[in-house]
Design an enzyme around this catalytic site. Structure first.
Site, mmCIF file in Angstrom:
data_model
loop_
_atom_site.group_PDB
_atom_site.id
_atom_site.type_symbol
_atom_site.label_atom_id
_atom_site.label_comp_id
_atom_site.label_asym_id
_atom_site.label_seq_id
_atom_site.Cartn_x
_atom_site.Cartn_y
_atom_site.Cartn_z
ATOM 1 C CB SER A 286 -10.910 -2.395 0.094
ATOM 2 O OG SER A 286 -9.639 -1.819 -0.015
ATOM 3 C CG ASP A 297 -6.173 -16.022 7.064
ATOM 4 O OD1 ASP A 297 -7.275 -16.575 6.907
ATOM 5 O OD2 ASP A 297 -5.450 -15.628 6.125
ATOM 6 C CE LYS A 311 -10.234 -1.558 -4.225
ATOM 7 N NZ LYS A 311 -8.900 -1.593 -3.626
#
Length: 530
Positions: A286, A297, A311
């Site tokens: 999460s 990224d 999640k």
């Protein structure tokens, strides 16, 4: 005229559709009310109407995704305390030793410390109700110690070396709950911060930890998110922003009824130049995955460890009038490259979802990188260096560290599972606290010089035998002793100081931590040679 006729017909159809939809909603509401009323009035045995309603809500949510859930008022309060960053009570860290509450440490500047309660004290009664030697559950003891700010907890305390029982009137206050487990310099120039969850206070705690490490000469950072199950999305976004440039995308959310919302770094972060290692494992989930995904990224740091939990669903808390709460999934979240990392699930099949990590172990995914496969359709690119990354189920680290299933023997795991190691450690520290503090004035000396005595190891093994926990053979016993000694040393350090000291010792055998340090050292050496 024709257009007016068409428009009138359309409006009439729309009115009928809305009306029909409302009628259908009212029918559903009446159906639910009638079912509850019928059960309460006519069922053969007496029933708890509140429980019938709660079971009905749970039943509805169980047919949705694995993360939509219902919690009772009591469960909601207990769940929110660590996320809110505080609770109200007397302020002690404790453990149970021989059915007695043993104070490990009073919370710094908390109400118990201010009134004179010490590490090693035994709280035997609260408001003249005995809590020692009566087989009272830990939950019942906590309920008696906690209470509204300003109320008084009247305690009876037994202290080693003092014959009479001591009495303390502790005025309860707000007690902070910290989400950062450890902050320390793990190597010269390298800081280490371990975050256990993302709570309302996490960002503030992180900034304080960062400042503390900088004063100690930190240039590079190891951010440990192993086992971090998540928490508040905003806390994760705020923290991730400290590593990124102004305007960099951190995460975005989007759902059927929820429009896309972008979370971007509001300003240039405070840690832009130092090297960054992010540590994750199969239990990082999460909010921890939001931070990890943003850093990966945006090509800001290196991710080390094993594929994360997966999640990628956002829950909205819906408070109900009696203090209970529904956490309803309303959106997916996406990393900056557009990855949704929610692992696949079948609606209503909670068992399969819960066993995912176990299945990963069986399939070899935790022990071999070659066992992990991603479809080309799930392939994305990082934003600056255009490296391949994948969605569809957790975040795959840049450097995979296999799980060493042989590190802890079965004998060691059983000793830990039955709390034998913890209990024998408590006895030892209780008997030797003053001598240890006197001999080892500071933790650095303790870490370098202290060796776990044979008497403590013998006590653990002897207690194991009493509870029928024995090594299979001498070879298993020999393999158990080094890590058992390390764990005992770490627990003693925790009880004498705090959790940072515990991790300072245990991390020296944490393979993911060691891999991150190895990468930092290798890159530093290459940089010097260039």
């Amino acid at each position: 005229m024709k257009r007016l006729t068409i428009l009138a017909a359309f409006l009439m159809l729309l009115t009928l559709t809305v009306g029909a939809q409302r009628d259908k909603e009212m029918q559903r509401e009446r159906k639910m009310l009638m079912a509850v009323a019928a059960i309460e009035a006519l069922y053969v045995d007496s029933v708890d109407g509140d429980k019938v309603v709660e079971d009905g809500i749970r039943g509805m949510l169980e047919k949705l995704d694995p993360h939509s859930s219902y919690s009772t008022p009591k469960e909601t309060k207990e769940m929110n305390e660590p996320l809110n960053g505080s609770f109200e009570g007397i302020g002690v860290q404790f453990n149970m030793s021989d059915d007695t509450l043993l104070v490990i440490q009073p919370v710094t500047n908390g109400p118990s410390e201010k009134i004179g309660i010490l590490a090693g004290d035994r709280i035997v009664a609260v408001a003249d109700t005995a809590i020692a030697g009566v087989k009272m559950s830990k939950e019942d003891i906590m309920r008696r110690l906690r209470g509204p700010k300003g109320t008084v907890a009247r305690l009876k305390v037994v202290r080693r070396g003092i014959r009479d029982t001591l009495r303390f009137d502790v005025v309860r206050d707000k007690i902070p709950v910290y989400s950062i487990d450890a902050t320390y310099m793990i190597r010269p120039g390298v800081g280490y911060i371990r975050i256990g969850s993302f709570a309302a206070t996490t960002y503030q705690e992180f900034m304080e930890s960062l400042q503390k490490l900088r004063k100690q000469g930190m240039k590079d950072l190891v951010l440990d998110l192993q086992g971090n199950g998540g928490g508040y999305l905003q806390a994760a976004a705020d923290l991730a922003g400290e590593f990124l440039q102004q305007g960099d995308l951190i995460v975005y959310t989007e759902g059927r009824s929820v429009p896309r919302r972008n979370y971007k770094a509001p300003a240039a972060g405070s840690f832009l130049d130092g090297r960054l290692m992010v540590l994750v494992d199969e239990y990082s989930a999460s909010a921890a995955e939001i931070v990890t995904g943003a850093i990966q990224d945006q090509d800001r740091g290196t991710v080390v460890g094993r594929r994360t939990f997966g999640k990628g669903l956002v829950q909205r808390p819906i408070d109900l009038p009696d203090g209970s709460m529904i956490r309803l999934t309303i959106a997916h979240y996406y990393t900056p490259s557009g990855r949704c990392i929610q692992k696949p699930y079948e609606k209503g099949n909670m068992k399969s979802y819960a066993l995912d990590v176990v299945n990963r172990l069986k399939n070899g995914e935790l022990t071999s990188q070659d066992s992990i496969h991603f479809a080309d359709s799930l392939k994305f690119e990082t934003l600056k260096e255009h490296r391949a990354v994948y969605g569809g189920g957790g975040i795959m680290p840049d450097y995979f560290v296999p799980l060493d299933t042989t590190q802890y023997t079965k004998f060691h795991r059983e000793l830990a599972a039955k709390s034998i190691i913890i209990q024998q450690n408590l006895h030892y520290v209780d008997n030797h606290r003053k001598q240890l503090k006197k001999k080892f004035g500071d933790f650095d000396r303790f870490k370098q010089e202290y060796e776990v005595p044979q008497e403590l190891i013998d006590a653990v093994i002897a207690e194991g035998e009493k509870q029928n926990v024995k090594p299979k053979d001498d070879e298993e016993k020999a393999r158990t002793l080094p890590l058992l000694s390390l764990q005992l040393k770490a627990l003693i350090a925790r009880d004498l100081w705090d959790m940072s000291e515990y991790y300072s010792i245990m991390n020296e055998e944490n393979h993911i931590v060691m891999k991150a340090l190895e990468l930092l050292d290798t890159r530093a050496r290459i940089s010097r040679e260039q």
